[in-house]
Design a protein around this motif. Structure first.
Motif, PDB file in Angstrom:
ATOM      1  N   UNK A   1       0.823  -1.203   0.000  1.00 60.24           N
ATOM      2  CA  UNK A   1       0.000   0.000   0.000  1.00 60.24           C
ATOM      3  C   UNK A   1       0.856   1.252   0.000  1.00 60.24           C
ATOM      4  N   UNK A   2       1.938   1.178   0.762  1.00 55.58           N
ATOM      5  CA  UNK A   2       2.812   2.335   0.863  1.00 55.58           C
ATOM      6  C   UNK A   2       3.353   2.776  -0.483  1.00 55.58           C
ATOM      7  N   UNK A   3       3.808   1.820  -1.283  1.00 56.35           N
ATOM      8  CA  UNK A   3       4.468   2.206  -2.520  1.00 56.35           C
ATOM      9  C   UNK A   3       3.529   2.224  -3.721  1.00 56.35           C
ATOM     10  N   UNK A   4       2.541   1.342  -3.719  1.00 58.28           N
ATOM     11  CA  UNK A   4       1.688   1.261  -4.901  1.00 58.28           C
ATOM     12  C   UNK A   4       0.314   1.866  -4.700  1.00 58.28           C
ATOM     13  N   UNK A   5       0.006   2.182  -3.429  1.00 58.45           N
ATOM     14  CA  UNK A   5      -1.305   2.728  -3.149  1.00 58.45           C
ATOM     15  C   UNK A   5      -2.419   1.789  -3.574  1.00 58.45           C
ATOM     16  N   UNK A   6      -2.164   0.515  -3.393  1.00 58.35           N
ATOM     17  CA  UNK A   6      -3.156  -0.478  -3.790  1.00 58.35           C
ATOM     18  C   UNK A   6      -3.485  -1.346  -2.594  1.00 58.35           C
ATOM     19  N   UNK A   7      -4.773  -1.576  -2.388  1.00 64.30           N
ATOM     20  CA  UNK A   7      -5.161  -2.565  -1.403  1.00 64.30           C
ATOM     21  C   UNK A   7      -5.126  -3.902  -2.104  1.00 64.30           C
ATOM     22  N   UNK A   8      -4.205  -4.732  -1.693  1.00 69.23           N
ATOM     23  CA  UNK A   8      -3.928  -5.950  -2.423  1.00 69.23           C
ATOM     24  C   UNK A   8      -4.880  -7.075  -2.019  1.00 69.23           C
ATOM     25  N   UNK A   9      -6.049  -7.087  -2.648  1.00 69.80           N
ATOM     26  CA  UNK A   9      -7.073  -8.058  -2.277  1.00 69.80           C
ATOM     27  C   UNK A   9      -6.606  -9.494  -2.525  1.00 69.80           C
ATOM     28  N   UNK A  10      -5.663  -9.654  -3.443  1.00 72.14           N
ATOM     29  CA  UNK A  10      -5.225 -10.999  -3.795  1.00 72.14           C
ATOM     30  C   UNK A  10      -4.255 -11.572  -2.741  1.00 72.14           C
ATOM     31  N   UNK A  11      -3.965 -10.753  -1.731  1.00 68.85           N
ATOM     32  CA  UNK A  11      -3.010 -11.163  -0.696  1.00 68.85           C
ATOM     33  C   UNK A  11      -3.386 -12.498  -0.052  1.00 68.85           C
ATOM     34  N   UNK A  12      -4.655 -12.656   0.274  1.00 67.87           N
ATOM     35  CA  UNK A  12      -5.106 -13.887   0.915  1.00 67.87           C
ATOM     36  C   UNK A  12      -4.908 -15.080   0.003  1.00 67.87           C
ATOM     37  N   UNK A  13      -5.208 -14.894  -1.283  1.00 67.72           N
ATOM     38  CA  UNK A  13      -5.062 -15.997  -2.238  1.00 67.72           C
ATOM     39  C   UNK A  13      -3.589 -16.370  -2.388  1.00 67.72           C
ATOM     40  N   UNK A  14      -2.697 -15.398  -2.286  1.00 73.14           N
ATOM     41  CA  UNK A  14      -1.277 -15.687  -2.440  1.00 73.14           C
ATOM     42  C   UNK A  14      -0.706 -16.359  -1.185  1.00 73.14           C
ATOM     43  N   UNK A  15      -1.288 -16.021  -0.054  1.00 65.61           N
ATOM     44  CA  UNK A  15      -0.967 -16.718   1.199  1.00 65.61           C
ATOM     45  C   UNK A  15      -1.322 -18.194   1.036  1.00 65.61           C
ATOM     46  N   UNK A  16      -2.525 -18.432   0.493  1.00 66.05           N
ATOM     47  CA  UNK A  16      -2.962 -19.806   0.219  1.00 66.05           C
ATOM     48  C   UNK A  16      -2.008 -20.477  -0.772  1.00 66.05           C
ATOM     49  N   UNK A  17      -1.639 -19.732  -1.786  1.00 65.91           N
ATOM     50  CA  UNK A  17      -0.744 -20.274  -2.812  1.00 65.91           C
ATOM     51  C   UNK A  17       0.587 -20.702  -2.185  1.00 65.91           C
TER      52      UNK A  17
END
Lengths: 313, 256, 407, 301
Positions: free
Chosen positions: D33-49
């Protein structure tokens, strides 16, 4: 706006139950209204609520409870559900509009989770089974909404259909009017340039809050309609997946267009019902549509059409 | 000279106004007085705190300490919209238009505020048509009449600034705060905006931040020079431009 | 003329939806086809124990029956209800209204089952539930057209509860999924625990689909109860058992008892973790020659052994078709009357019968997970410790609140 | 309800155990968020990955390579999973997120939401939704440790320890080193950083890759504790969002501390009123929003 277009759509809506499975048609109308109400917020105020299912589903539960357990007539049930969603919208909105942009989205999402929890825990909601067997009842205490009229050998639930269609027209009319009102002009100004609107003397928070309440009340109306059509209110209605779906419908059809959200809702609901056999792939397809929309299709298909024709649709 | 007592005719006054950001003092003990009817310029090198002062005056930022009086009323605790309702209207460094609305709608949104219809979501926006004549007149006055139906976002920069001034004028402000109205403009546009500001100043007060000293010289009745959040010098252009401190700190660097 | 285009877009959406719409006439076999709908969880948490496998079971039954009944074709269609009552209800409604579906089976998950069964009652269509557990289905939610085929919380609680108490597990602590199914499982089990002189020292209710059970397990441990009863299902049960092992719970006298466990859960846990656990099931593939023969054929298609839901779906379908044949019509009233008077005997059930409340009463089995050393193959997971007759396992009609039961 | 010292301490440990997962995940979100200003919704899926990389590496990689007894062991997975997922993140950033930089940040949220659905959908299609067990837990980390007040699995002690090391290491790098100062400057003024001769787009890409790599790392840590299932991330991510709102996403330290604290709050709720444990964080969020709209560690807007 083009009068003929509206008349054609109205005629289409009136004749639809004779050509399309009426229950499916009613589902389309419910989600079209839901998406249109959501778009009032995203498209015309610039606020992305990621918790709109709370209003849709919350109203479904309230309407269902009042109609089933307290014997309210369906029109009063829908009214109560709508008012409830508006009130809930006032509470959520007051909290959420303290934050902007992405934070706003996350706060609405999190608040909607609390509503989800209540829907799971409150004594009248039926927990994870949902509120089932909700009667459709007598409209104004007179007309049996369960009555089927046999047309060409097929029994059609015309009374219910036209009640739902009338509600849809009412809701959609309110949204259309709000967009094209002095209030709507200010909303657009806020969406376009919030600090400037503020510096012109508009109390931006108040406008946002009114828009939020309107949007949530109408989303609630859609939920109340759905609860009468399917005779149940369930956790799906209040889950964050539903919140995400309404975003997709709006995005796909066209954010900030009058007809886009409805067209998007029609497409998504149709896809879902046609693709039930692909199982989990439906999630993948929906996700794919999301990605494609965001990357290349940000105006949605009605929006793109409007751009080609240089008209606002 | 309108009066002998400067305070009596002071439209805006700040007392010991300060703003700190996490230990960094952007504005310190600022005592600013703006006389009614003046075009007052706020100048100073980059980072002197000019825009911060603007943001404090319009409450886009909250002062750490100090007070702001407008027409003798303490407005330190008021909301941006309330201050706007009192007649203090600001512009922004980056052009402040509504890009998706037409120029006519831009101006009309400002005119609409006085009509008390703005919360009426049940009325048709056709009722706003009655404002069109006045909006057109305002567009006319800034030379945008023939562009009234264009897409604002696609207008040239200078025209956006002109539209912004028309929108601001629509509110009949008592005090206009213009943040670098000629920034980033070609010579021709600068002249046009200068003339517009002059024209707009009739019967009202203007406080402007401006880099272009030629514009300042042409327009300003009084000038405040800021440096590191504090007042370095104050007076007419002639007085200020002779001030050795200013020459050193600002003019020197500006002309170098 | 932008309006043309956007109305074209709308009508295109509409046209997409018109497919598959027609009017149903009447016949001995109504509309000339017997259509069976498999509505179950095909993608969610229960998809391994039901899912496609349930449809495979139904299709096998249709094939074994000969593909035709009374000279008319039998068609099987399937859909995923995603464990959502609204999707289940919408799909069932569409099937009943449009697709001429005569019977729906599967219905894993009580919420979905209740919704579809209610609808079946309204529309006079038969529902043969093989997946859901709630006893409500044969009590308050009963309809003249509903059958509950495989198991329910009463039978699970009773068989397991009694067996455990009788072997000395007198004091219980429940870790219960905080929803109707979990609560009813806990309620039913504690009833029999108390009846036999055991006591319930405490319980904790966790949200559905919890990832971390350690806190609940420690509470259970601290309670000093001999038995930790897991009144939950699927992933929750699996997680709880795994983490109990991790914390060393179950090694010092305390014992874990899962109240609803499927073969597939054991497979997921591994024998190492699950060995010694007891639970109740309505079917096990390795019970006798007949079950093994069926399981072998099933495995050839589905690449997994049948669970009780999947085997039950085969049996339900087969007996439904037999009933149509015997009744000479697919009229729901006639078929239901036949089904309730038939003897249900096949590899799944031994002299089972369908009671007036729709309960299919058949033997239930107390199972125990094998030690890894006793297992002779990938699917050799369990042994049957005890067979409990249906009359003993299921709720007697005297306790029923079903409106069809005359008191 | 009377709580003994023992109970309290046990719950603190368990809470800490949950908390470290919140901390790592919200830390990754904060960095992105700090650098891209994006709320990374895919974060949970990548945790799963990440968890699946560990699982499949252990169970499937060998047979796939024609060497059935080869298992990607746990320690290797701790390195490989973040690299694999990080590389995927780099791909996502380069091909998609980059194209959205000039648009409203909300599009980033929507895009990553769509990606989350895709990844989760694909895994749901191929894997058991009720979860598969990961059997690759190293022998050294098996068994329990006696902490005096309770027996605590050795593996969880390791998880808490290594997570804290990773969290504070990240904090140190970002807040106390030159590299970190470029990162921070990049968020404030990308033009200026470019003027220093730093390749800002590359820095953004790598930061994204690092952020999602953290998620994958957490996924590997989680694999031996929880069932590895396609939905493990989607259940987590909403809670982590609430953590982020409460913390305020203002600072790296804020997200770490908030994550740990809320893990413990949740732990205590499980003792006091367990059914609310899934919701207590959202309630806290409401209260924090009422009192401090910018969050506990957030900067005033």
């Amino acid at each position: 706006m083009n009068r003929y277009l509206w008349l054609a759509l109205l005629a289409l809506g009136l004749l639809a139950p004779f050509a399309v499975y009426p229950v499916f048609m009613m589902k389309l109308l419910c989600f079209a209204l839901f998406a249109a109400a959501f778009n009032l917020l995203l498209g015309y105020t610039g606020l992305l609520s990621f918790g709109h299912a709370a209003f849709f589903g919350g109203a479904a539960y309230v309407t269902g409870h009042l109609v089933k357990n307290l014997g309210l007539t369906p029109e009063l049930g829908v009214l109560a559900g709508t008012l409830f969603a508006g009130l809930l919208g006032y509470l959520v909105g007051s909290l959420a509009i303290r934050r902007q942009g992405i934070y706003f989205a996350m706060v609405t999402l999190a608040l909607a989770q609390i509503v989800y929890f209540l829907a799971l825990k409150l004594p009248f909601t039926g927990g994870e089974d949902g509120l089932q067997g909700i009667p459709r009842g007598l409209l104004f205490g007179l007309i049996d909404l369960n009555r089927h009229v046999t047309v060409g050998g097929t029994p059609l639930p015309l009374a219910l259909y036209y009640f739902i269609f009338a509600l849809f027209c009412l809701g959609f009319g309110i949204i259309y009017r709000a967009i094209h009102s002095p209030f709507g002009q200010v909303l657009k100004a806020i969406r376009e340039n919030e600090p400037r609107a503020r510096s012109l003397g508009y109390k931006v928070e108040r406008f946002k809050l009114i828009a939020f309440v309107l949007s949530s009340a109408l989303a609630g109306m859609a939920g109340a309609m759905k609860c009468l059509v399917f005779q149940l209110a369930s956790l799906t209605d209040v889950s964050w997946h539903t919140s995400g779906e309404v975003v997709l419908m709006t995005l796909l059809g066209g954010v900030g267009t009058v007809l886009g959200p409805a067209a998007g809702a029609f497409t998504v609901v149709t896809l879902q019902s046609q693709l039930t056999m692909v199982g989990p792939w439906i999630t993948v397809i929906i996700g794919g549509i999301f990605v494609v929309c965001v990357l290349v299709f940000r105006r949605g298909f009605v929006g793109e059409l409007g751009r080609l024709l240089r008209r606002s649709l | 000279m309108l009066t002998e007592n400067p305070l009596a005719d002071c439209i805006l006054e700040t007392k010991r106004l300060s703003k700190e950001f996490k230990g960094f003092a952007a504005v310190t003990d600022l005592n600013l007085q703006v006389q009614r009817g003046h075009i007052h310029a706020l100048i100073g090198p980059n980072g002197a705190g000019k825009t911060t002062v603007f943001n404090l005056l319009t409450k886009f930022l909250t002062p750490t300490t100090g007070t702001i009086h407008f027409n003798g009323i303490d407005i330190t605790r008021e909301e941006p919209a309330e201050i706007a309702l009192r007649g203090v209207i600001r512009s922004f460094q980056i052009s402040a238009v509504f890009p998706g609305l037409t120029p006519l709608e831009n101006v009309r949104v400002a005119l609409q505020r006085a009509t008390n219809t703005s919360y009426q979501f049940w009325k048709s926006d056709r009722c706003l048509k009655q404002l069109d004549d006045r909006a057109m007149a305002l567009l006319e006055s800034v030379g945008l009449a023939e562009l009234s139906g264009a897409i604002t976002g696609e207008l040239a920069y200078g025209r956006k600034r002109a539209l912004e001034i028309a929108t601001t004028l629509a509110l009949e402000p008592k005090l206009m705060l213009l943040d670098e109205p000629t920034q980033g403009m070609g010579a021709e546009d600068v002249d046009r905006i200068t003339a517009l500001v002059k024209q707009a100043s009739a019967g009202r007060t203007i406080l402007m931040v401006e880099h272009n000293l030629k514009v300042v010289e042409t327009l300003a009745d009084r000038i405040t020079v800021l440096q590191r959040g504090a007042i370095l010098a104050e007076g007419s252009y002639a007085e200020v431009s002779q001030d050795p401190q200013v020459m050193e700190a600002y003019m020197g660097s500006a002309h170098a | 003329m932008k309006s043309l285009y956007s109305s074209a877009a709308l009508s295109a959406s509409l046209l997409l939806t018109t497919a598959g719409f027609a009017a149903p006439p009447k016949d001995t076999i109504s509309d000339g086809v017997v259509k069976i709908g498999v509505l179950t969880d095909m993608s969610g948490v229960y998809s391994t124990l039901g899912g496609k496998g349930t449809q495979v079971g139904v299709e096998m039954a249709v094939k074994d029956f000969g593909g035709k009944v009374l000279g008319k074709p039998i068609v099987v269609i399937g859909a995923d209800h995603q464990n959502k009552a609204d999707i289940a209800s919408a799909k069932a409604r569409e099937w009943f209204d449009n697709e001429k579906v005569d019977m729906i089976t599967g219905l894993l998950n009580s919420g979905c089952a209740l919704a579809v069964q209610k609808l079946g009652g309204d529309k006079k269509r038969i529902t043969m539930n093989t997946g859901a557990a709630s006893t409500e289905l044969t009590n308050g939610a009963w309809t003249p057209y509903s059958i509950h085929y495989v198991y329910d919380t009463y039978a699970l609680g009773k068989v397991t509860g009694q067996a455990v108490v009788q072997t000395g597990g007198k004091s219980w602590f429940f870790i219960t999924a905080d929803y109707a199914f979990g609560q009813s499982l806990e309620g039913n089990t504690s009833l029999f625990v108390k009846k036999l002189g055991g006591k319930v020292v405490g319980s904790v209710r966790h949200p559905l689909s919890s990832a971390d059970f350690s806190s609940y397990l420690l509470q259970a441990q601290a309670s000093g109860a001999q038995i930790i009863g897991l009144a939950n299902a699927g992933g929750d049960t699996i997680n709880a058992i795994k983490q109990a092992k991790e914390f060393g719970i179950g090694q010092k006298g305390q014992k874990l008892v899962g109240l609803l466990i499927f073969d597939t859960d054991i497979k997921s846990l591994g024998l190492n973790v699950a060995q010694g656990m007891q639970f109740t099931s309505g079917f096990y593939w390795d019970r006798d020659e007949a079950t093994r023969a069926f399981a072998k054929r099933f495995f050839a298609i589905h690449k997994a052994m049948p669970t009780m839901d999947q085997a039950g779906a085969y049996s339900a379908t087969m007996n439904y078709l037999k009933a149509i044949k015997a009744a000479g019509t697919d009229d729901p009233d006639a078929v239901m009357a036949k089904l309730k008077s038939m003897d249900i005997s096949d590899f799944f059930a031994v002299h089972g019968k369908i009671r007036v409340d729709g309960r299919m009463v058949h033997d239930m089995y107390l199972m125990e997970v094998k030690k890894p050393s006793d297992s002779k193959g990938e699917w050799d997971l369990l042994k049957i410790v005890k067979t409990v007759s249906g009359d003993e396992a299921f709720m007697p009609l005297s306790e029923s609140t079903c409106p069809a039961v005359k008191k | 309800m009377g709580m003994s010292f023992q109970t309290v301490m046990s719950q603190v440990m368990l809470g800490l155990n949950n908390g470290v997962f919140y901390a790592i995940l919200s830390l990754g979100l904060a960095v992105i968020f700090g650098l891209l200003n994006i709320v990374n919704f895919v974060h949970g899926a990548l945790y799963m990955l990440g968890a699946y990389v560990a699982l499949l590496g252990f169970n499937q990689l060998g047979p796939l390579l024609g060497r059935p007894d080869f298992h990607l062991n746990y320690w290797a997975a701790l390195i490989v999973a973040p690299l694999v997922v990080g590389a995927l993140g780099v791909l996502i950033e380069k091909t998609m997120l980059r194209r959205l930089r000039k648009f409203d940040h909300l599009y980033g949220l929507l895009l990553t939401f769509g990606l989350a659905l895709i990844i989760q959908g694909v895994f749901t299609n191929y894997f058991n939704v009720s979860g598969d067990a990961y059997d690759g837990k190293p022998e050294v980390l098996s068994g329990v440790v006696d902490l005096g007040f309770m027996l605590f699995p050795r593996y969880r002690v390791w998880v808490i320890g290594i997570s804290l090391v990773v969290c504070f290491g990240t904090w140190f790098v970002i807040e106390r080193t030159k590299l970190g100062s470029y990162l921070r400057a990049g968020t404030e003024n990308p033009e200026l950083v470019k003027a220093f001769g730093i390749n800002v787009p590359l820095m953004i890409t790598l930061t994204y890759g690092f952020g999602v790599g953290l998620a994958a790392f957490a996924g590997v840590l989680a694999a031996p504790i929880y069932s590895v299932s396609p939905v493990m991330g989607s259940e987590m991510i909403i809670t982590v969002f609430a953590v982020v709102v409460i913390g305020g996403m203002g600072s790296i330290m804020g997200s770490i501390v908030t994550g740990l604290l809320l893990g413990m709050v949740e732990g205590f709720t499980k003792v006091v009123y367990a059914p609310a444990s899934g919701t207590v964080i959202f309630l806290i969020m409401v209260i924090v929003l009422l009192v401090k709209p910018a969050g506990l560690f957030g900067k005033e807007a």
